[in-house]
Design a protein around this motif. Structure first.
Motif, PDB file in Angstrom:
ATOM      1  N   LYS A  89       0.651  -1.131  -0.190  1.00  0.00           N
ATOM      2  CA  LYS A  89       0.003   0.042   0.055  1.00  0.00           C
ATOM      3  C   LYS A  89       0.734   1.379  -0.171  1.00  0.00           C
ATOM      4  O   LYS A  89       2.224   1.211   0.486  1.00  0.00           O
ATOM      5  N   THR A  90       0.388   2.434  -0.500  1.00  0.00           N
ATOM      6  CA  THR A  90       1.105   3.658  -0.431  1.00  0.00           C
ATOM      7  C   THR A  90       0.868   4.117   0.821  1.00  0.00           C
ATOM      8  O   THR A  90      -0.115   3.645   1.759  1.00  0.00           O
ATOM      9  N   LYS A  91       1.487   5.282   1.134  1.00  0.00           N
ATOM     10  CA  LYS A  91       1.335   6.125   2.411  1.00  0.00           C
ATOM     11  C   LYS A  91      -0.137   6.465   2.765  1.00  0.00           C
ATOM     12  O   LYS A  91      -0.606   6.625   3.969  1.00  0.00           O
ATOM     13  N   ALA A  92      -0.751   6.691   1.562  1.00  0.00           N
ATOM     14  CA  ALA A  92      -2.089   7.121   1.891  1.00  0.00           C
ATOM     15  C   ALA A  92      -3.125   6.029   2.108  1.00  0.00           C
ATOM     16  O   ALA A  92      -4.104   6.260   2.266  1.00  0.00           O
ATOM     17  N   GLY A  93      -2.639   4.655   1.786  1.00  0.00           N
ATOM     18  CA  GLY A  93      -3.215   3.400   2.038  1.00  0.00           C
ATOM     19  C   GLY A  93      -4.035   2.939   0.928  1.00  0.00           C
ATOM     20  O   GLY A  93      -4.725   1.935   1.029  1.00  0.00           O
ATOM     21  N   GLU A  94      -3.606   3.468  -0.141  1.00  0.00           N
ATOM     22  CA  GLU A  94      -4.107   2.964  -1.462  1.00  0.00           C
ATOM     23  C   GLU A  94      -3.181   1.644  -1.880  1.00  0.00           C
ATOM     24  O   GLU A  94      -1.912   1.641  -1.801  1.00  0.00           O
ATOM     25  N   GLU A  95      -3.979   0.653  -2.368  1.00  0.00           N
ATOM     26  CA  GLU A  95      -3.292  -0.566  -2.677  1.00  0.00           C
ATOM     27  C   GLU A  95      -2.387  -0.273  -4.318  1.00  0.00           C
ATOM     28  O   GLU A  95      -2.771   0.543  -4.826  1.00  0.00           O
ATOM     29  N   LEU A  96      -1.346  -0.774  -4.043  1.00  0.00           N
ATOM     30  CA  LEU A  96      -0.363  -0.282  -5.187  1.00  0.00           C
ATOM     31  C   LEU A  96      -0.367  -1.802  -6.112  1.00  0.00           C
ATOM     32  O   LEU A  96       0.709  -2.698  -5.775  1.00  0.00           O
ATOM     33  N   PRO A  97      -0.750  -1.750  -7.273  1.00  0.00           N
ATOM     34  CA  PRO A  97      -0.612  -3.056  -8.183  1.00  0.00           C
ATOM     35  C   PRO A  97       0.655  -3.103  -8.940  1.00  0.00           C
ATOM     36  O   PRO A  97       1.245  -1.909  -9.122  1.00  0.00           O
TER      37      PRO A  97
ATOM     38  N   SER B 192       2.833  -7.590  -7.157  1.00  0.00           N
ATOM     39  CA  SER B 192       1.656  -7.499  -6.398  1.00  0.00           C
ATOM     40  C   SER B 192       0.344  -7.707  -7.521  1.00  0.00           C
ATOM     41  O   SER B 192       0.667  -7.066  -8.668  1.00  0.00           O
ATOM     42  N   ARG B 193      -0.699  -8.165  -6.941  1.00  0.00           N
ATOM     43  CA  ARG B 193      -2.086  -8.292  -7.900  1.00  0.00           C
ATOM     44  C   ARG B 193      -2.566  -6.708  -7.948  1.00  0.00           C
ATOM     45  O   ARG B 193      -2.019  -6.076  -7.382  1.00  0.00           O
ATOM     46  N   ASN B 194      -3.708  -6.960  -8.597  1.00  0.00           N
ATOM     47  CA  ASN B 194      -4.388  -5.727  -8.657  1.00  0.00           C
ATOM     48  C   ASN B 194      -4.896  -5.070  -7.339  1.00  0.00           C
ATOM     49  O   ASN B 194      -5.045  -3.964  -7.441  1.00  0.00           O
ATOM     50  N   ASP B 195      -5.125  -5.787  -6.563  1.00  0.00           N
ATOM     51  CA  ASP B 195      -5.554  -5.465  -4.988  1.00  0.00           C
ATOM     52  C   ASP B 195      -4.329  -4.973  -4.165  1.00  0.00           C
ATOM     53  O   ASP B 195      -4.599  -4.973  -3.035  1.00  0.00           O
ATOM     54  N   GLY B 196      -3.035  -5.070  -4.561  1.00  0.00           N
ATOM     55  CA  GLY B 196      -1.745  -4.940  -3.932  1.00  0.00           C
ATOM     56  C   GLY B 196      -1.386  -6.357  -3.238  1.00  0.00           C
ATOM     57  O   GLY B 196      -0.320  -6.144  -2.265  1.00  0.00           O
TER      58      GLY B 196
END
Length: 91
Positions: free
Chosen positions: A32-40, A59-63
């Motif tokens: 995840k990014t620092k903002a909490g978004e999953e990183l594919p 990582s997959r589409n959901d991180g």
């Protein structure tokens, strides 16, 4: 004769069941990014420090990611890289 054959089959099948054991390990998680978004599509590399063996995945589409088939024990150094982001390392 049937009893001997049946006994032999039983002994061989029981020996096969006892011979099973866990000989590998797995590392899994979510990137995840620092903002909490999953990183594919982030690159994940695990280094088994004692042997120098490396294992990689993305990582997959959901991180989420999984690194199966690793050597049991450690320590491991895990690195995460993605273009435009600072590299992240964990020991």
């Amino acid at each position: 004769m049937k009893k001997i054959l049946l006994f032999t089959v039983f002994v061989l099948s029981a020996a096969g069941a006892w011979a099973q054991g866990v000989t590998t390990s797995t590392i899994s998680g979510t990137i995840k990014t620092k903002a909490g978004e999953e990183l594919p599509s982030a690159n994940i590399v695990a280094l088994h420090v004692p042997s120098g063996t490396t294992y990689g995945s993305s990582s997959r589409n959901d991180g989420r990611f999984t690194l199966p088939g690793l050597r049991v024990g450690g320590p491991y150094k895990v690195s995460v890289t993605f273009v435009g982001y600072q590299d992240f390392n964990v020991e």
